[in-house]
Design an enzyme around this catalytic site. Structure first.
Site, PDB file in Angstrom:
ATOM      1  N   GLY A 251       5.985   1.582  -0.480  1.00 31.96           N
ATOM      2  CA  GLY A 251       6.723   2.020   0.704  1.00 31.96           C
ATOM      3  C   GLY A 251       6.795   3.527   0.875  1.00 31.96           C
ATOM      4  O   GLY A 251       7.560   4.035   1.680  1.00 31.96           O
TER       5      GLY A 251
ATOM      6  N   LYS B 213       8.672  -8.971   2.928  1.00 37.15           N
ATOM      7  CA  LYS B 213       9.991  -8.476   2.481  1.00 37.15           C
ATOM      8  C   LYS B 213      11.078  -8.981   3.445  1.00 37.15           C
ATOM      9  O   LYS B 213      10.924 -10.071   4.010  1.00 37.15           O
ATOM     10  CB  LYS B 213       9.975  -6.953   2.330  1.00 37.15           C
ATOM     11  CG  LYS B 213       8.786  -6.497   1.463  1.00 37.15           C
ATOM     12  CD  LYS B 213       8.869  -5.086   1.003  1.00 37.15           C
ATOM     13  CE  LYS B 213       7.635  -4.756   0.150  1.00 37.15           C
ATOM     14  NZ  LYS B 213       7.674  -3.412  -0.422  1.00 37.15           N
TER      15      LYS B 213
ATOM     16  N   GLU C 238       1.783  -3.029  -9.205  1.00 32.34           N
ATOM     17  CA  GLU C 238       2.391  -2.271  -8.112  1.00 32.34           C
ATOM     18  C   GLU C 238       3.153  -1.083  -8.698  1.00 32.34           C
ATOM     19  O   GLU C 238       4.314  -1.242  -9.116  1.00 32.34           O
ATOM     20  CB  GLU C 238       3.365  -3.159  -7.335  1.00 32.34           C
ATOM     21  CG  GLU C 238       2.706  -4.330  -6.638  1.00 32.34           C
ATOM     22  CD  GLU C 238       3.498  -4.780  -5.410  1.00 32.34           C
ATOM     23  OE1 GLU C 238       2.911  -4.766  -4.326  1.00 32.34           O
ATOM     24  OE2 GLU C 238       4.689  -5.091  -5.522  1.00 32.34           O
TER      25      GLU C 238
ATOM     26  N   HIS D 148       9.002  -8.710  -8.509  1.00 37.01           N
ATOM     27  CA  HIS D 148       8.734  -7.549  -7.657  1.00 37.01           C
ATOM     28  C   HIS D 148       9.661  -6.399  -8.064  1.00 37.01           C
ATOM     29  O   HIS D 148      10.812  -6.623  -8.438  1.00 37.01           O
ATOM     30  CB  HIS D 148       8.959  -7.918  -6.181  1.00 37.01           C
ATOM     31  CG  HIS D 148       8.424  -6.876  -5.255  1.00 37.01           C
ATOM     32  ND1 HIS D 148       9.126  -5.719  -4.965  1.00 37.01           N
ATOM     33  CD2 HIS D 148       7.252  -6.790  -4.588  1.00 37.01           C
ATOM     34  CE1 HIS D 148       8.397  -4.974  -4.145  1.00 37.01           C
ATOM     35  NE2 HIS D 148       7.259  -5.596  -3.901  1.00 37.01           N
TER      36      HIS D 148
ATOM     37  N   ASN E 292       3.339  -9.439   1.797  1.00 38.85           N
ATOM     38  CA  ASN E 292       4.752  -9.609   1.437  1.00 38.85           C
ATOM     39  C   ASN E 292       5.585  -9.007   2.562  1.00 38.85           C
ATOM     40  O   ASN E 292       5.676  -7.789   2.689  1.00 38.85           O
ATOM     41  CB  ASN E 292       5.015  -8.878   0.102  1.00 38.85           C
ATOM     42  CG  ASN E 292       6.478  -8.862  -0.268  1.00 38.85           C
ATOM     43  OD1 ASN E 292       7.298  -9.526   0.360  1.00 38.85           O
ATOM     44  ND2 ASN E 292       6.816  -8.084  -1.292  1.00 38.85           N
TER      45      ASN E 292
ATOM     46  N   SER F  42       1.446   0.852  -0.827  1.00 37.81           N
ATOM     47  CA  SER F  42       0.893   1.623   0.282  1.00 37.81           C
ATOM     48  C   SER F  42      -0.576   1.318   0.570  1.00 37.81           C
ATOM     49  O   SER F  42      -1.366   2.211   0.891  1.00 37.81           O
ATOM     50  CB  SER F  42       1.098   3.128   0.052  1.00 37.81           C
ATOM     51  OG  SER F  42       2.477   3.432  -0.003  1.00 37.81           O
TER      52      SER F  42
ATOM     53  N   GLU G 232      11.313  -4.393  -6.387  1.00 36.54           N
ATOM     54  CA  GLU G 232      12.591  -4.354  -5.658  1.00 36.54           C
ATOM     55  C   GLU G 232      13.588  -5.337  -6.266  1.00 36.54           C
ATOM     56  O   GLU G 232      14.789  -5.091  -6.264  1.00 36.54           O
ATOM     57  CB  GLU G 232      12.334  -4.630  -4.161  1.00 36.54           C
ATOM     58  CG  GLU G 232      11.685  -3.424  -3.504  1.00 36.54           C
ATOM     59  CD  GLU G 232      10.720  -3.738  -2.369  1.00 36.54           C
ATOM     60  OE1 GLU G 232      10.768  -4.842  -1.809  1.00 36.54           O
ATOM     61  OE2 GLU G 232       9.890  -2.857  -2.057  1.00 36.54           O
TER      62      GLU G 232
END
Ligand code: 13P
Length: 252
Positions: free
Chosen positions: A174, A11, A168, A96, A9, A214, A98
């Site tokens: 991140g 992003k 996730e 996701h 991904n 990560s 985010e």
């Protein structure tokens, strides 16, 4: 036997030129390799068409990072499932964290997106995961159950068979702090058991559940060796071809 799937991904990284360079490097690294692992690359919308052209003749699949659930119309800035299909996408990331946190997507919105993707033969990578606060308050399993049940609402088992689930944990995304293999395995097993209770043993046994958060070459092998972890959804480490390929090799 479930196949391992490693997805990158990107992003909001890589303009068109940077995308072309990264795809070319990945393709070069894969020359002569015959990996069993399925590789999916999810660049930004602006690089999808070019990436699709560059991936022709390879076994790498293309995915998008988001979509809207309506077919067409006055939805400024949005992209439909059909538009993604028209530039060669086979997969789309939905839900996701985010999108959930920054763009306030609810479980209901995510459910509509999953339905629209499936109705257009796009395979969703459906993301779920708890925040640090939820984990520290022993809410992990409640959150996972809620996100999974609400996201899959009104979908039939034959439709769910096309979905990849990505666990996730938000606190691992991140941050450089991955879930330990035991922590990840515990939640993957919980998801698999839930699929069995709510649907069937067949669905539970055959659903791909990726871990994301990560993932790096240093931890990929141990994570993906867990019995219920079927691959990885990679963020930061997929932006360099060598680390992405090392993760694919760990999946092998
Ligand atoms: P990182 O690998 O950068 O933690 O991101 C994970 C992720 O969000 C993939 O979708």
């Amino acid at each position: 036997m479930r196949t391992k799937i490693v997805a990158g991904n990107w992003k909001m990284n890589n303009d068109l030129n940077a995308s072309i360079s990264l795809i070319s490097e990945i393709k070069n690294s894969l020359i002569g390799k015959n990996y069993k692992t399925k590789i999916i690359i999810c660049p930004p919308f602006t690089s999808l068409e070019t990436t699709n052209a560059l991936l022709k003749g390879t076994s790498i699949s293309l995915g998008a990072q988001n979509m809207y659930y309506e077919e067409s119309g006055a939805y400024t800035g949005e992209i439909s499932a059909k538009m993604l299909i028209s530039v060669g996408c086979e997969f789309v990331i939905i839900g996701h964290s985010e999108r959930r946190t920054i763009f306030k997507e609810s479980d209901e919105t995510i459910n509509l997106k999953l339905k629209a993707a499936l109705a257009n033969n796009l395979k969703p990578i459906f993301c779920i995961g708890e925040t640090l606060e939820e984990r520290e308050n022993d809410k992990t399993f409640d959150v996972i159950r809620r996100q999974l049940i609400a996201g899959l609402k009104d979908l039939g088992e034959s439709e769910i068979q096309s979905i990849i689930i990505a666990y996730e944990p938000v606190w691992a995304i991140g941050t450089g702090k991955n879930a330990t293999p035991n922590q990840a395995q515990e939640v993957h097993k919980f998801i698999r058991d839930l699929l069995q209770r709510e649907y069937s043993t067949y669905l539970s046994d055959n659903t791909i559940i990726q871990y994301g958060g990560s993932v790096k070459p240093e931890n990929a092998n141990e994570l993906m060796s867990q019995p219920d972890i079927d691959g990885a959804l990679v963020g930061g480490a997929c932006l360099k071809s060598d680390s992405f390929i090392k993760i694919v090799e760990s999946a092998e």
